[in-house]
Design an enzyme around this catalytic site. Sequence first.
Site, PDB file in Angstrom:
ATOM      1  N   PRO A  81     -26.339  20.769   3.873  1.00 18.12           N
ATOM      2  CA  PRO A  81     -27.582  20.278   3.276  1.00 18.12           C
ATOM      3  C   PRO A  81     -27.769  20.822   1.862  1.00 18.12           C
ATOM      4  CG  PRO A  81     -28.041  21.922   4.989  1.00 18.12           C
ATOM      5  CD  PRO A  81     -26.566  21.653   5.022  1.00 18.12           C
ATOM      6  N   HIS A  82     -28.372  20.011   1.003  1.00 15.62           N
ATOM      7  CA  HIS A  82     -28.644  20.445  -0.362  1.00 15.62           C
ATOM      8  C   HIS A  82     -29.727  19.555  -0.944  1.00 15.62           C
ATOM      9  CE1 HIS A  82     -25.421  17.459  -0.380  1.00 15.62           C
ATOM     10  NE2 HIS A  82     -25.758  17.103  -1.609  1.00 15.62           N
TER      11      HIS A  82
END
Lengths: 149, 95
Positions: A66-67
């Site tokens: 995730p980012h």
Amino acid sequence: MKLTDLLRPNLIEVNVHVKDWQEAVRAAGRLLVEDGAVEPRFVDAMIEVVKEFGPYIVLAPGFAMPHAKAEAGCIKSSLSLITLAEPVEFGNPENDPVYVVAALTAADHGAHIEALSQLADVLANDEVVGLWAKAKDADEILKIVEENS
Amino acid sequence: MIKIFTVCPQGLGSSLIAKINVEKALTKMGVEGEVETAGVTSITGQTFDLIVTVPEMADSLERYKDRLVFVTNFFKRDEIADTLEAKFREMGLVE
């Protein structure tokens, strides 16, 4: 900037208990917040990205990254990594279930490319995700990074 | 010279890892190419031969459907190289 400059020992936690993908992203995000690498709103932004665009962040079997954009509250480029006690589904037909979650925050486009290039080298060995999942502590996670760099 | 964009929704995480591995795949194939990352909105107006992206982007990039290559495992360099090579042949970009 090397991978270990982003992935610092205090940003690693093994055997984390979560009940779904959102809790998994929050658990990885919490390490970034506690480190001072991101503002708390960055964690919400990472979840919104998955809700908006789907589970494309599951980049390889068992591995999610995730980012969110720097403007969502990045303070310093960092990568946190958690291993899950029980794997969770992100809804990615190819790469579920996920048992390693690495949350990325990048202050600018250039600085983290060398580190991510190193991560790509490490994960080119497709046994690494499984080895991470079985690691007993942060030292062991980092040792696997070192051995595969 | 083949111009490739790696595209993900934000253009910073997945697309960067894709760029790194696409570059390695090109080197392995001995194909000269330039690889850049882009977000799904910033690709508009760019000139390119090919887009490498994730299946989730298929709808948003529908207008480029003849020039799309999908990857599901960003770290499998051999698989990326094989997929690219097949597409290059199909498009007549390599012999």
